[in-house]
Design a protein around this motif. Sequence first.
Motif, mmCIF file in Angstrom:
data_model
loop_
_atom_site.group_PDB
_atom_site.id
_atom_site.type_symbol
_atom_site.label_atom_id
_atom_site.label_comp_id
_atom_site.label_asym_id
_atom_site.label_seq_id
_atom_site.Cartn_x
_atom_site.Cartn_y
_atom_site.Cartn_z
ATOM 1 N N GLU A 143 46.267 39.981 44.173
ATOM 2 C CA GLU A 143 44.481 40.426 43.501
ATOM 3 C C GLU A 143 45.154 39.409 42.203
ATOM 4 O O GLU A 143 45.871 39.567 41.267
ATOM 5 N N CYS A 144 44.264 38.926 41.630
ATOM 6 C CA CYS A 144 43.713 38.881 40.157
ATOM 7 C C CYS A 144 42.510 39.241 39.561
ATOM 8 O O CYS A 144 41.290 39.259 40.741
ATOM 9 N N GLU A 145 42.454 39.084 38.231
ATOM 10 C CA GLU A 145 40.393 39.727 37.768
ATOM 11 C C GLU A 145 39.640 38.364 37.971
ATOM 12 O O GLU A 145 40.188 37.100 38.308
ATOM 13 N N LYS A 146 38.671 38.892 38.984
ATOM 14 C CA LYS A 146 37.646 37.799 38.267
ATOM 15 C C LYS A 146 36.771 37.461 37.108
ATOM 16 O O LYS A 146 36.723 38.633 36.520
ATOM 17 N N LYS A 147 36.756 36.702 36.923
ATOM 18 C CA LYS A 147 36.035 36.181 35.319
ATOM 19 C C LYS A 147 35.026 34.772 35.277
ATOM 20 O O LYS A 147 34.290 34.398 36.087
ATOM 21 N N PRO A 148 33.776 35.158 34.329
ATOM 22 C CA PRO A 148 33.085 34.994 34.445
ATOM 23 C C PRO A 148 32.924 33.387 34.579
ATOM 24 O O PRO A 148 33.481 32.912 33.720
ATOM 25 N N SER A 149 32.031 33.151 35.246
ATOM 26 C CA SER A 149 31.953 30.733 35.681
ATOM 27 C C SER A 149 33.538 30.350 35.665
ATOM 28 O O SER A 149 33.654 29.117 35.357
ATOM 29 N N GLU A 150 33.867 31.813 36.386
ATOM 30 C CA GLU A 150 35.342 31.131 37.683
ATOM 31 C C GLU A 150 35.297 29.859 37.994
ATOM 32 O O GLU A 150 34.586 29.236 39.355
ATOM 33 N N LYS A 151 36.373 28.932 37.656
ATOM 34 C CA LYS A 151 36.189 27.223 38.261
ATOM 35 C C LYS A 151 37.841 27.292 38.995
ATOM 36 O O LYS A 151 37.620 26.284 39.897
ATOM 37 N N THR A 152 38.186 27.819 38.603
ATOM 38 C CA THR A 152 39.743 27.841 39.528
ATOM 39 C C THR A 152 39.474 27.932 41.066
ATOM 40 O O THR A 152 39.515 29.427 41.082
ATOM 41 N N LYS A 153 39.946 26.853 41.572
ATOM 42 C CA LYS A 153 40.040 27.485 43.001
ATOM 43 C C LYS A 153 41.478 28.788 43.145
ATOM 44 O O LYS A 153 42.178 29.144 42.591
ATOM 45 N N ILE A 154 40.858 29.497 44.054
ATOM 46 C CA ILE A 154 41.386 31.432 44.139
ATOM 47 C C ILE A 154 43.073 30.586 44.347
ATOM 48 O O ILE A 154 43.749 31.652 43.741
ATOM 49 N N ILE A 155 43.849 29.367 45.195
ATOM 50 C CA ILE A 155 45.317 29.739 45.178
ATOM 51 C C ILE A 155 45.810 28.797 43.833
ATOM 52 O O ILE A 155 46.451 28.535 44.055
ATOM 53 N N ASP A 156 45.093 28.547 43.059
ATOM 54 C CA ASP A 156 45.590 27.820 42.277
ATOM 55 C C ASP A 156 46.014 28.950 41.018
ATOM 56 O O ASP A 156 45.894 28.349 39.701
ATOM 57 N N GLU A 157 45.279 29.356 41.198
ATOM 58 C CA GLU A 157 45.494 31.216 40.104
ATOM 59 C C GLU A 157 47.115 30.935 39.773
ATOM 60 O O GLU A 157 47.888 31.670 41.023
ATOM 61 N N PRO A 158 47.636 31.970 38.654
ATOM 62 C CA PRO A 158 49.008 31.552 38.439
ATOM 63 C C PRO A 158 49.340 32.552 38.552
ATOM 64 O O PRO A 158 50.779 33.008 38.749
#
Length: 258
Positions: A143-158
């Motif tokens: 799990e990671c935090e959803k941010k407004p206007s998120e443009k990062t692909k989900i598997i690219d979260e660090p």
Amino acid sequence: MATPPLTPRMLTPTTMSPLGSPKSKKSTATVRPEITLEQPSGKNKTTGSKSTKLFRRVRSVFRSLPIMSPMCKFPVGGGRLHENHVHGGTRVTGTLFGYRKTRVNLAVQENPRSLPILLLELAIPTGKLLQDLGVGLVRIALECEKKPSEKTKIIDEPIWALYCNGKKSGYGVKRQPTEEDLVVMQMLHAVSMGAGVLPVSSGATEQSGGGGGQQEGDLTYMRAHFERVIGSRDSETYYMMNPDGNSGPELSIFFVRV
């Protein structure tokens, strides 16, 4: 004279770089294979340097970060299992590998002969995860935090908060493949599925501040087909499929932004 192809037991890797893995002394007798893994289709080669810097920063501080979410939420949806295939899923190759007492790594490839499209380091001992897989189903939620206007692909979260079968188990970190990771993938390029060990040299020890080294043993791996199901821009699931097709996935990995 042609050199015989390398097999998982013919090569002796000397260093493994994931966090917690042993580091060994250099050996002039060790021969590394040539890396012939192919680029994944659609791979953007121009983002490597920026991504590497970001992953290094995150990796250096992830132990001190607070828990991102107090509860584990498995995403609803996904495909239905039919003839050992998840409807709407894309088949990829997944490899769990690591020393038994250190953190397990998950590498996802389009096929065994391609470079990883995803490499995660999970705060679960390799031996513990493989033991759990031997006795029952395992569900991992990242799990990671959803941010407004998120443009990062989900598997690219660090970085991710990690849950194993609903229990908080630390963190998962995405990182760039090291030379040692690529050596492991190259050694297994002819393996589509299976499990085993990659022996290390007797000099592979973990040097501690108090003096003396501790033998870590062989590097364990397990490779299988995974079905990748994209639920939405904020959820993605990987199901490890049984080769016999007689039951559901033994391991499910959920990525979700909450």
